[in-house]
Design a protein around this motif. Structure first.
Motif, PDB file in Angstrom:
ATOM      1  N   TYR A 198       3.531   5.978 -46.322  1.00  0.00           N
ATOM      2  CA  TYR A 198       2.477   6.371 -45.429  1.00  0.00           C
ATOM      3  C   TYR A 198       1.728   7.459 -45.817  1.00  0.00           C
ATOM      4  N   GLN A 199       2.263   8.374 -46.391  1.00  0.00           N
ATOM      5  CA  GLN A 199       1.608   9.521 -46.957  1.00  0.00           C
ATOM      6  C   GLN A 199       0.068   9.016 -47.624  1.00  0.00           C
ATOM      7  N   ALA A 200       0.169   8.012 -48.499  1.00  0.00           N
ATOM      8  CA  ALA A 200      -0.905   7.821 -49.106  1.00  0.00           C
ATOM      9  C   ALA A 200      -1.941   7.459 -48.494  1.00  0.00           C
ATOM     10  N   VAL A 201      -1.879   7.280 -47.027  1.00  0.00           N
ATOM     11  CA  VAL A 201      -3.174   6.910 -46.211  1.00  0.00           C
ATOM     12  C   VAL A 201      -3.958   8.183 -45.900  1.00  0.00           C
ATOM     13  N   VAL A 232       1.860   8.059 -34.530  1.00  0.00           N
ATOM     14  CA  VAL A 232       0.460   8.444 -34.734  1.00  0.00           C
ATOM     15  C   VAL A 232       0.393   9.889 -33.889  1.00  0.00           C
ATOM     16  N   ARG A 233      -0.248  10.702 -34.605  1.00  0.00           N
ATOM     17  CA  ARG A 233      -0.644  11.858 -33.821  1.00  0.00           C
ATOM     18  C   ARG A 233      -1.813  12.321 -34.255  1.00  0.00           C
ATOM     19  N   ASP A 234      -2.872  12.570 -33.482  1.00  0.00           N
ATOM     20  CA  ASP A 234      -4.280  13.054 -33.717  1.00  0.00           C
ATOM     21  C   ASP A 234      -4.767  11.899 -34.802  1.00  0.00           C
ATOM     22  N   GLU A 235      -4.656  10.767 -34.707  1.00  0.00           N
ATOM     23  CA  GLU A 235      -5.323   9.860 -35.665  1.00  0.00           C
ATOM     24  C   GLU A 235      -4.783  10.042 -36.915  1.00  0.00           C
ATOM     25  N   ARG A 236      -3.693  10.538 -37.157  1.00  0.00           N
ATOM     26  CA  ARG A 236      -2.696  10.347 -38.400  1.00  0.00           C
ATOM     27  C   ARG A 236      -1.465   9.727 -38.379  1.00  0.00           C
ATOM     28  N   VAL A 237      -1.182   9.011 -39.345  1.00  0.00           N
ATOM     29  CA  VAL A 237       0.017   8.369 -39.505  1.00  0.00           C
ATOM     30  C   VAL A 237       1.024   9.468 -40.036  1.00  0.00           C
ATOM     31  N   LEU A 238       2.115   9.867 -39.091  1.00  0.00           N
ATOM     32  CA  LEU A 238       3.172  10.906 -39.451  1.00  0.00           C
ATOM     33  C   LEU A 238       4.370  10.380 -39.843  1.00  0.00           C
ATOM     34  N   ARG A 239       4.626   9.103 -39.350  1.00  0.00           N
ATOM     35  CA  ARG A 239       6.030   8.754 -39.734  1.00  0.00           C
ATOM     36  C   ARG A 239       6.075   7.265 -39.640  1.00  0.00           C
ATOM     37  N   VAL A 240       6.908   6.434 -40.249  1.00  0.00           N
ATOM     38  CA  VAL A 240       6.987   5.142 -40.220  1.00  0.00           C
ATOM     39  C   VAL A 240       8.478   4.830 -39.599  1.00  0.00           C
ATOM     40  N   LEU A 241       8.774   3.978 -38.797  1.00  0.00           N
ATOM     41  CA  LEU A 241      10.155   3.784 -38.147  1.00  0.00           C
ATOM     42  C   LEU A 241      10.070   2.236 -38.359  1.00  0.00           C
ATOM     43  N   ALA A 242      11.275   1.818 -38.335  1.00  0.00           N
ATOM     44  CA  ALA A 242      11.825   0.168 -38.248  1.00  0.00           C
ATOM     45  C   ALA A 242      11.481  -0.241 -37.035  1.00  0.00           C
ATOM     46  N   ARG A 243      10.897  -1.517 -37.046  1.00  0.00           N
ATOM     47  CA  ARG A 243      10.802  -2.314 -35.803  1.00  0.00           C
ATOM     48  C   ARG A 243      11.632  -3.365 -35.930  1.00  0.00           C
ATOM     49  N   ASP A 244      12.975  -3.193 -35.402  1.00  0.00           N
ATOM     50  CA  ASP A 244      13.789  -4.290 -35.547  1.00  0.00           C
ATOM     51  C   ASP A 244      13.273  -5.693 -35.506  1.00  0.00           C
ATOM     52  N   HIS A 245      13.543  -6.633 -36.356  1.00  0.00           N
ATOM     53  CA  HIS A 245      13.262  -7.992 -36.464  1.00  0.00           C
ATOM     54  C   HIS A 245      14.338  -8.779 -37.147  1.00  0.00           C
ATOM     55  N   ARG A 302      -1.852  -4.534 -37.240  1.00  0.00           N
ATOM     56  CA  ARG A 302      -2.668  -4.019 -36.093  1.00  0.00           C
ATOM     57  C   ARG A 302      -3.000  -2.700 -36.428  1.00  0.00           C
ATOM     58  N   PRO A 303      -4.199  -2.257 -36.128  1.00  0.00           N
ATOM     59  CA  PRO A 303      -4.614  -0.863 -36.626  1.00  0.00           C
ATOM     60  C   PRO A 303      -3.980  -0.056 -35.824  1.00  0.00           C
ATOM     61  N   ALA A 304      -3.209   0.965 -36.583  1.00  0.00           N
ATOM     62  CA  ALA A 304      -2.688   2.098 -35.841  1.00  0.00           C
ATOM     63  C   ALA A 304      -3.616   3.278 -35.579  1.00  0.00           C
ATOM     64  N   ILE A 305      -4.398   3.410 -36.620  1.00  0.00           N
ATOM     65  CA  ILE A 305      -5.427   4.719 -36.557  1.00  0.00           C
ATOM     66  C   ILE A 305      -6.719   4.099 -36.710  1.00  0.00           C
ATOM     67  N   GLY A 306      -7.753   5.023 -36.494  1.00  0.00           N
ATOM     68  CA  GLY A 306      -9.121   4.520 -36.995  1.00  0.00           C
ATOM     69  C   GLY A 306      -9.295   4.570 -38.325  1.00  0.00           C
ATOM     70  N   PRO A 331       8.049  14.427 -29.745  1.00  0.00           N
ATOM     71  CA  PRO A 331       7.944  12.882 -29.169  1.00  0.00           C
ATOM     72  C   PRO A 331       6.761  13.003 -27.942  1.00  0.00           C
ATOM     73  N   TRP A 332       6.553  14.026 -27.347  1.00  0.00           N
ATOM     74  CA  TRP A 332       5.374  13.736 -26.424  1.00  0.00           C
ATOM     75  C   TRP A 332       4.003  14.111 -26.979  1.00  0.00           C
ATOM     76  N   ASP A 333       4.112  14.257 -28.178  1.00  0.00           N
ATOM     77  CA  ASP A 333       2.756  14.383 -29.016  1.00  0.00           C
ATOM     78  C   ASP A 333       2.283  12.999 -29.593  1.00  0.00           C
ATOM     79  N   ILE A 334       3.106  12.012 -29.554  1.00  0.00           N
ATOM     80  CA  ILE A 334       2.877  10.826 -30.507  1.00  0.00           C
ATOM     81  C   ILE A 334       2.544   9.637 -29.709  1.00  0.00           C
ATOM     82  N   GLU A 335       2.287   8.770 -30.225  1.00  0.00           N
ATOM     83  CA  GLU A 335       2.004   7.437 -30.119  1.00  0.00           C
ATOM     84  C   GLU A 335       2.867   6.447 -31.133  1.00  0.00           C
ATOM     85  N   GLY A 336       3.370   5.245 -30.483  1.00  0.00           N
ATOM     86  CA  GLY A 336       3.837   4.403 -31.506  1.00  0.00           C
ATOM     87  C   GLY A 336       2.973   3.354 -31.604  1.00  0.00           C
ATOM     88  N   SER A 337       2.805   2.565 -32.879  1.00  0.00           N
ATOM     89  CA  SER A 337       2.187   1.601 -33.061  1.00  0.00           C
ATOM     90  C   SER A 337       2.587   0.652 -33.930  1.00  0.00           C
TER      91      SER A 337
END
Lengths: 830, 177, 437, 214
Positions: free
Chosen positions: A273-276, A244-257, A641-645, A221-227
């Motif tokens: 997301y792996q397709a990215v 996102v870690r090191d400009e790579r999407v590693l996981r997708v979580l729900a953002r409750d709406h 919104r862009p999560a990675i470059g 968890p301390w390696d990553i950022e959420g977007s």
């Protein structure tokens, strides 16, 4: 059904006065007073509390025993203590009990750092254990499915995953076995837990017992950022949070709406997301050179495309695929209309409708919202399969039926996964929605006292439906209450007679009084993710931005294919679409692509049409890189919104479109993403005044804003006088062809290492009676053919399938049913 | 108010005049005092340490360059790639990328191992928090203090470098020294 | 001599048949009840002071009065999942006089307006299930069960549902879940079954003995019935006496009879040369009592006052030849096996207790473990979802409290035995995670 | 990066004492997910279907018939076989996983193959006070590894008055003395009534008051 009103009550928690909405559980109520009560098994999304973990015990004055705060609703004047010695003792006891058999292997556990068990042990545990017996140890990790690993040592038996499987997804595949201390989570007889929504249990698990195989050991968890962003893989447009870690999407979580996804995600949204980041992805511009696509510089690709488009001028047709954002669609139609001076731009797969019908179907007054599905009196699912077309809506409908006893009716050609939940199921022949709707309208009339019984019988027969069932459906829709929501698939208005089917649908809606009623209305599931937004941005042959009139209507998608094949158009511009994959009538498109002298495509993957026919390929952005807005089927504008470059040399698509326009001699005036949004908002009157800030993280429903009054009114919204359509063809030894698109039919699924195993292969769904007549058995290989085309498929029997119909998949790379032209096909043993 | 210059006059006290015995003492007294120590130690000989030929010994708890460890019996790495050191690091100089052990390739004793373990020593402040955070005693602060290099990127130590025995070990001070 | 109500004709040959039962006055209570109004019936039941015979001892009339009036689907369930160790009274009733239960159920269903009734019988009772099925067929044939019973306008169905072996299904909400075809996990209360029970409808659940008493109350009149027994515990009660006694079996007693009279008088007392060491007054889940408590009157309130409970009326007598550790271990193992696993304290607490007791038994424990064990029992009591956790913690806790010296002596003896066996290498059985007993 | 290859056998693994089947089992990834069996592809014997449908008719919801349906399956196949469970699931319109979840909850439903003759020896408190543990070991020894038998020590069977007792193919027998065990086992092997004079069905009430009346 009116939504419950919330009344506030006042209670005392730890001496603090807390005001909370009535009937919320104490755990949630306490949060209003900044008091945290620890929980494991409680999760409001899962429905009624079970009170199994006992972590949330609190003392309530007047009740001798400690009570579970997760199952006690707040009441006025209640006095609650969460910090007494008794409560502390109980909480420490529970933590001690839970840790008895927990391996405490946090350093190797994926959950470590974001683990409720860790947090609660630190916060409420006693900090020591008196348990000196050896802990139990098992093999680990064990596979629960190709996507999920299970570690039974860590499991604290909180029931969340099992409750999800049984009460939310209702697939009943994941269960508890054995009892007492021997209880464990498992499936039947070693079958994997594979279901459209299985991934949610990973997020639900409060310990590291269920972990994601693709995310396994990827980051802490301390390696990553959420977007936060929006998933654009289907029209449900769930809100997601990219890890996102090191400009790579590693996981997708729900953002409750609550108004969009209710906090769940389907497995496609969760793992595709792996397709990215796969090698198959196109990340450099390419040009066809000597018959092969070869990577070139942007400069060369742009120059090549611009000059070729310039030569083609008005003889260009453009198609936008579902993943196109509003801004991209808007710029595309500007490029085509203003720069190339062509009118041939479309985003609809199923054929064009009149502008008036677009306006009538899209009118704000007739729209239902996603949450209306849950609170309606009755829901009619019309010619769509939510679990394939917009998966998250499937969960929403189930929730309504389960919790609020919504009367559900399913009217489709193919048996639906919602059938077991439905009060009523009506089948009609594929493509006969028009006749079915006319029959339904007549039946509603009959229910209202008009003598139209014979008409119903005649129309029902034309639709291949049972007249009795149509009457029953009319009864259900008219008697169960005023709030009726019709969830209809874009398939209804597809094909040559789509215009009439759309009018028939409006007639039914008028009969049911769905217009101008909060909580009732129509909700369309478009074929493409952003189908609604693209129509509103003007990517239609007969409408400009904001569904405005255009001077001269252009050709629709089918017309473009025909015109290219005939040589009237010479160039094709494909934005996020591969016509061979996404559009019907593959034969016509193959001819068109063969004949076109220039095919410019924005694509992320070399799907068959792109690989074989594109002349210039621009690398398409993935949804994790994109900036812009999309419009949800219920009118909610949501912001990507862009999560990675940008990966590789990928460039933003608005930039490419603007650059092409500039090279063709016209500056569109777009230099940043938000400028494109501003232009779009200015051009669409009913979006007026919307800013990106206003959209924020939760989006905004434009039909609920004042500017919605600027929506162009249709000349007439019905009732329409309609001629009865031609009856469904009698099979006469052959079978009617029904098609469907599976949730897994997507290039993202094919290239994602984790999801690959799900990608669909063609199979012919038959009723047992037909199979018996044709002497076919499950697993037999057959060819299904009509008019010289044929596809190969495996026989799959389905008990609920209507007799005389065979169902085949579209949107798959091989043997796609879009090769076949119905309505009748022959099935032969291969 | 009228200005009265008399109020602002300060008197300065002057030192003795230069010259004489007092002057000589003032000029050399302190120097001689220093030389007294020098001459007193002359007999002991020089104590200069000839670095880098000779090295200063360090205290046992001196925090020098980090080391990663293996289990002595199995040869497996102690580090399981939990990344807690990275979390604890105030200078943010540790990067860990974990991977899963397989039956064919078993690197550590747990389920996972550090596929990448890097410490950027140009950023490290040698606080020793990583050592404290490690649940497996896989990383400890060693005694080496010779880490200068010609290139910044050479100061990023990889897992192999950290696992390897240092070429020269800094001598430890003896007990009670 | 006690006035017999339930056991009056218990050994009459053929009592299980409708013919003999009716000859002995059966179904008269039902006929009388069908002529009364529902409120009258509930009033009679309340007047009788009948307390539930299943274990909790809640007033039957009051429970029935909680069932809401109205036309919704209401249910009546007979809890015949008699599995509390030491209890076997319902078995004898169902086996020998099934119609008494059926009659009671018809009356109770009529009283609360329930149209669907079920008898949930434990799966092991094969013979009793067959007898009940036959009796139900007879009753249906007579029109006692079905549409418009005897012209009263009341209709009901009554089916026998057989369980499949799970003690927890004797807990009323777990029974409901089990009857709905789920795992027998207890539900969170509230809502209570009277409001939301079987299939979410209002449900009255009663024990076999309770329901079998109903026809007699209607026949005799509630006031008359209340004259039996003591004011707080009216009527007669079937008591199952087992364990170290000469004449184990079911006895019908008037509540308030001294326990000594039951154990020594009816059940014959312990075997030659043995003394009562301690006894469970109400099944294995009741805290144990000592010989000094034998003179207490056997009724709900006295047992509660003595720190235990009357429960289902199952007395288990343990004589001085037995070790308290064995009994504690046996008890704890039973509850570990039967815990449903839903809530944490019960699932983990029973497991932990068993493993500690096994250590004590194998000589791996210290007296400090007794403190831990006692504290674990306290951590369980009151923190569980249902009473099963308490059902282990209370008797085990009471045994530790009352026989601490014996536990300590046992630990010491086992340790010495271990020290003597210096060659023992294999890990003790206790260290291996529990087996299914 | 080079890593010395390490012999995986040298890596110590946990030695665990799991005795619950399934705890250590991973799923078979080649299988299809177990959804509600489709009637088109799941053949159900007619009599089994009829029996389960008859149970379903008693309840307002189909699901209620789960336990009776599983008992039918067990009766037919000897234990709750995966195929049997699938058949029942097909009739009940539930997933087989749901049924296995219920089946493993209850003691009397067998989810592994067992012998045809069931002997449950009650070893709960009352019975063990009267020597049930010895009875259980004796019965086990007498039966040996005969695959036709399923001998289990069982929790209280509700017949403490005839302790020590056993339920032999559903018939309660007791009190059983140790020397009667060979006879009992032989009777079961022969398909005869087990210890006829010790069956609960023939036992009269011991209440002196009740006995005096009849």
């Amino acid at each position: 059904m009116p939504r419950p009103e919330t009344r506030m009550v006042t209670l005392s928690i730890d001496g603090r006065e807390v005001t909370a909405p009535e009937n919320v559980m104490l755990v949630d109520g306490a949060k209003y007073g900044d008091v945290e009560i620890p929980v494991f098994c409680y999760e409001p999304k899962l429905g009624a509390p079970v009170g199994a973990c006992r972590m949330c015990l609190v003392e309530i004055e007047g009740i001798p025993k400690l009570q579970t705060a997760c199952s006690t609703p707040v009441k006025d004047g209640m006095v609650v203590h969460t910090q007494t010695a008794r409560v502390h003792a109980a909480q420490e006891a529970i933590v001690e009990f839970l840790l008895i058999n927990h391996p405490l292997d946090c350093p190797v556990c994926d959950k470590g750092g974001e683990c409720p068990l860790q947090d609660i042990s630190f916060g409420w545990g006693g900090g020591r254990s008196r348990f000196i017996e050896p802990k139990r140890h098992f093999q680990k990790p064990l596979a629960l499915s190709p996507l999920i690993a299970i570690d039974r040592e860590r499991c604290i038996l909180c029931y969340r995953c099992v409750r999800f499987s049984q009460e939310i997804a209702e697939d009943y595949q994941l269960v508890l076995q054995e009892r007492a201390a021997h209880t464990f989570v498992a499936t039947f007889d070693g079958h994997p837990y594979v279901a459209p929504f299985s991934g949610n249990i990973i997020e639900l698990c409060p310990v590291g017992a269920l972990t994601s195989q693709p995310y396994r050991f990827r980051a802490r968890p301390w390696d990553i950022e959420g977007s936060g962003s929006v998933c654009t893989l289907c029209p449900a447009q769930c809100n997601v949070n990219f890890t996102v870690r090191d400009e790579r999407v590693l996981r997708v979580l729900a953002r409750d709406h609550a108004e969009v996804d209710d906090g769940w995600l389907c497995d496609k949204g969760r793992f595709a997301y792996q397709a990215v980041h796969v090698d198959e992805r196109i990340t450099r511009p390419m040009i066809r050179d000597g018959g092969e696509l070869r990577p070139v510089s942007w400069e060369r690709a742009l120059e090549h495309a611009a000059s070729a488009l310039g030569r083609a001028q008005a003889r260009v047709g453009a198609i936008a695929g579902g993943e196109t954002t509003n801004e991209e669609g808007f710029l595309l139609q500007r490029l085509v209309r203003e720069v190339l001076l062509s009118n041939d731009v479309d985003s609809r797969a199923g054929g064009s409708l009149s502008l008036d019908l677009h306006r009538a179907l899209g009118a704000p007054a007739a729209q239902a919202t996603v949450s209306d599905l849950e609170f309606a009196d009755a829901v009619l699912v019309l010619d769509c399969e939510p679990v394939d077309d917009a998966p998250i809506l499937d969960l929403r409908i189930r929730k309504g039926v389960r919790r609020r006893r919504v009367e559900l009716a399913v009217a489709t050609s193919r048996p639906s996964s919602l059938d077991p939940n439905a009060r009523l199921r009506v089948r009609f022949a594929p493509g006969c929605a028009e006749a079915f709707l006319l029959a339904l309208e007549a039946a509603i009339g009959t229910a209202a006292g008009e003598p139209r019984r014979e008409e119903v019988a005649r129309l029902a027969q034309a639709a291949g439906a049972d007249a009795g069932a149509v009457h029953a459906l009319a009864d259900l829709l008219t008697t169960s209450g005023d709030d009726v929501v019709v969830l209809w698939g874009e398939r209804v208005t597809g094909g040559e007679r789509g215009e009439y089917a759309g009018r028939a649908l409006l007639n039914v809606a008028g009969r049911l009084g769905l217009r101008d009623r909060d909580g009732a209305g129509l909700l369309c599931v478009p074929a493409g993710t952003n189908g609604r937004g693209l129509a509103e941005a003007g990517v239609l042959p007969n409408a400009g931005p904001g569904l405005s009139e255009v001077e001269e209507a252009g050709r629709d998608a089918a017309g473009i294919a025909a015109a290219v094949a005939a040589g009237d158009l010479v160039a094709l511009y494909l934005l996020h679409t591969d016509p061979l994959r996404d559009l019907p009538n593959r034969g016509a498109w193959e001819a068109a692509l063969d004949r076109a002298s220039l095919v410019v495509a924005h694509a992320a993957f070399l799907t068959e049409g792109i690989r074989a026919h594109a002349d210039v390929v621009f690398p398409a952005e993935s949804y994790a890189e994109k900036e812009g807005t999309v419009t949800h089927p219920d009118g909610r504008l949501q912001r990507l919104r862009p999560a990675i470059g940008h990966q590789g040399e990928t460039r933003a698509e608005w930039q490419v479109l603007a650059e092409l326009a500039r090279r063709l001699g016209r500056d569109l005036g777009v230099h940043t993403g938000p400028m494109a949004t501003d232009q779009l908002v200015a051009a669409v009157p009913f979006y007026a005044g919307i800013t990106l800030d206003e959209l924020g993280g939760k989006g905004l429903r434009w039909p609920a804003r004042e500017a919605a009054s600027a929506f162009p009114a249709p000349a007439t919204a019905g009732p329409f006088e309609l001629e009865p359509p031609a009856p469904a063809p009698a099979p006469n030894g052959r079978l009617r062809l029904g098609t469907f698109r599976s949730i897994w039919a997507a290039p993202e699924v094919e290239v994602s290492p984790a999801l690959k195993f799900l990608h669909p292969r063609q199979r012919a769904e038959l009723s047992p009676a037909d199979a018996q007549r044709l002497k076919l058995f499950p697993g037999d290989r057959v060819t299904v053919g009509s008019d010289g085309h044929s596809v190969s498929a495996i026989v799959a029997l389905r008990d609920g399938a209507p007799e005389g119909t065979v169902f085949l998949e579209t949107a798959i790379p091989e043997d796609s049913a879009s090769l076949l032209e119905g309505p009748l096909v022959e099935v032969r043993k291969a | 108010m009228p200005w009265n210059p008399g109020d602002d006059v300060i008197s300065v006290q002057r030192g003795p005049r230069p010259g004489g015995a007092g002057g000589a003492y003032r000029a050399f007294g302190e120097t001689l005092r220093g030389l007294k120590t020098t001459f007193a130690r002359v007999l002991e000989g020089p104590i200069t340490i000839q670095y880098p030929e000779e090295k200063v010994p360090v205290y046992p708890r001196f925090r020098g360059r980090h080391r990663l460890h293996r289990f002595e019996d199995t040869g497996l790495e102690k580090c399981v790639g939990c990344s807690l050191c990275a979390a604890a690091c105030p200078a943010d100089c540790i990067r860990v990328v974990a991977a899963e052990n397989t039956p064919e390739l078993r690197v550590s004793a747990g389920e996972r191992y550090a596929a990448v373990y890097e410490i950027n020593l140009s950023r490290c402040i040698f606080c020793g928090y990583c050592e404290v955070a490690c649940p497996f005693d896989a990383i400890t602060m060693g005694n080496d203090y010779e880490m200068s290099d010609y290139n910044r990127s050479d100061l990023i130590f990889t897992k192999e470098m950290l696992l390897a025995e240092p070429f020269d070990r800094a001598p430890l001070r003896a007990e009670g020294e | 001599m006690t006035q017999l109500i339930l056991f009056k004709d218990i050994d009459e040959p053929g009592l299980a048949t409708l013919e003999v039962y009716q000859r002995r006055g059966g179904y008269e209570g039902m006929r009388k009840a069908l002529g009364m109004s529902r409120d009258q019936l509930i009033a009679e039941l309340e007047a009788s002071g009948l307390r539930g015979r299943g274990g909790a001892g809640f007033s039957m009339g009051k429970k029935a009065s909680f069932i809401p009036k109205g036309t919704m689907d209401k249910y009546l369930v007979c809890n015949a999942d008699e599995s509390e160790p030491g209890t076997f009274k319902d078995r004898e009733l169902m086996q020998k006089c099934p119609h008494m239960l059926i009659e009671g159920m018809i009356i109770a269903a009529y009283a609360v307006g329930a149209n669907r009734a079920f008898i949930y019988i434990r799966g092991e009772y094969e013979l009793q299930a067959q007898i009940l099925e036959r009796a139900l067929e007879e009753a249906r044939g007579q029109g006692y069960i079905g549409e418009d019973i005897l012209g009263s306008g009341h209709s009901m169905t009554l089916w026998l549902h057989r369980g499949a072996g799970a003690y927890i299904c004797g807990e009323e909400t777990a029974l409901l879940d089990s009857l709905e075809g789920k795992r027998g996990n207890p539900r969170l209360k509230p809502p209570f079954p009277a409001n939301q029970g079987l299939f979410q409808g209002p449900t009255l659940i009663n024990n076999v003995e309770t329901l079998a008493t109903v026809p007699h109350i209607i026949r005799m009149g509630g006031e008359e019935y209340a004259k039996l027994g003591t004011p707080g515990s009216t009527g007669t009660k079937l008591v199952s006496v087992s364990g170290n006694v000469r004449n184990p079996g079911n006895f019908e007693i008037e509540l308030g009879t001294p326990a000594r009279e039951i154990i020594y008088g009816l059940a014959g007392g312990p075997h030659e040369g043995r003394e009562v060491k301690f006894w469970f007054p109400g099944g294995s889940s009741s805290p144990v009592l000592l010989p000094k408590d034998l003179d207490l009157p056997y009724d709900f309130d006295s047992m509660a006052k003595a720190g235990s409970m009357l429960g289902s009326g199952a007395i288990i007598v343990i004589d001085d030849a037995n070790s308290v550790v064995d009994v504690a271990l046996k008890t704890a193992k039973f509850y570990r096996h039967e815990s449903c696993g839903k809530c944490t304290p019960c699932r983990e607490g029973t497991n932990w207790t068993v493993r500690m007791l096994e250590r004590i038994d194998s000589g791996e424990a210290t007296p400090m473990d007794l403190d831990i064990m006692a504290s674990v029992q306290e951590q369980i009591i009151g923190n569980c979802l249902c009473v099963l956790g308490d059902a282990m913690a209370m008797p085990v806790g009471s045994m530790i409290a009352k026989f601490r010296e014996e536990f300590e002596a046992h630990i010491e003896a086992a340790r010495e035995r271990n020290d003597a066996l210096t060659t023992a290498v294999a890990p003790p059985e206790a260290l291996i995670q529990g087996a299914v007993a | 990066m080079t890593i010395d290859p390490i012999d995986p056998r040298r890596v110590p693994r946990f030695d665990h004492g799991s005795r619950v089947p399934g705890w250590d089992e991973a799923v078979d990834l080649t299988k299809d997910p177990a959804e509600v069996p489709d009637p088109a592809t799941t053949p159900v014997p007619d009599d089994l279907r009829a029996a389960i449908e008859a149970h379903i008719a008693k309840y307002p919801e189909r699901r209620s018939a789960t336990v009776p349906a599983l008992r039918e399956v067990q009766e037919r196949y000897g234990w709750c076989t995966p195929e049997g469970i699938e058949q029942a699931a097909c009739v009940l319109r539930l997933t087989p996983a749901y049924l296995i979840s219920v089946a493993t909850f209850y003691d009397m439903l067998e989810t592994r193959p067992v012998g045809r003759n069931t002997i449950y020896v009650c070893t709960n408190i009352s019975c063990s006070l009267c020597g049930a543990d010895e009875l259980y070991t004796t019965v086990r020894d007498e039966v040996g590894d005969d695959p036709e038998f399923n001998v289990r020590s069982f929790e209280c069977l509700g017949a403490c008055d005839i302790a020590p007792m056993a339920s032999v193919n559903g018939t309660y027998v007791g009190p059983i003395s140790l020397d009667e065990v060979p006879t009992l086992v032989q009777q079961v092997r022969d398909g005869a009534e087990p210890l006829p004079d010790k069956q609960l069905a023939r036992r009269r009430s011991v209440d002196p008051n009740a006995a005096s009346r009849s």
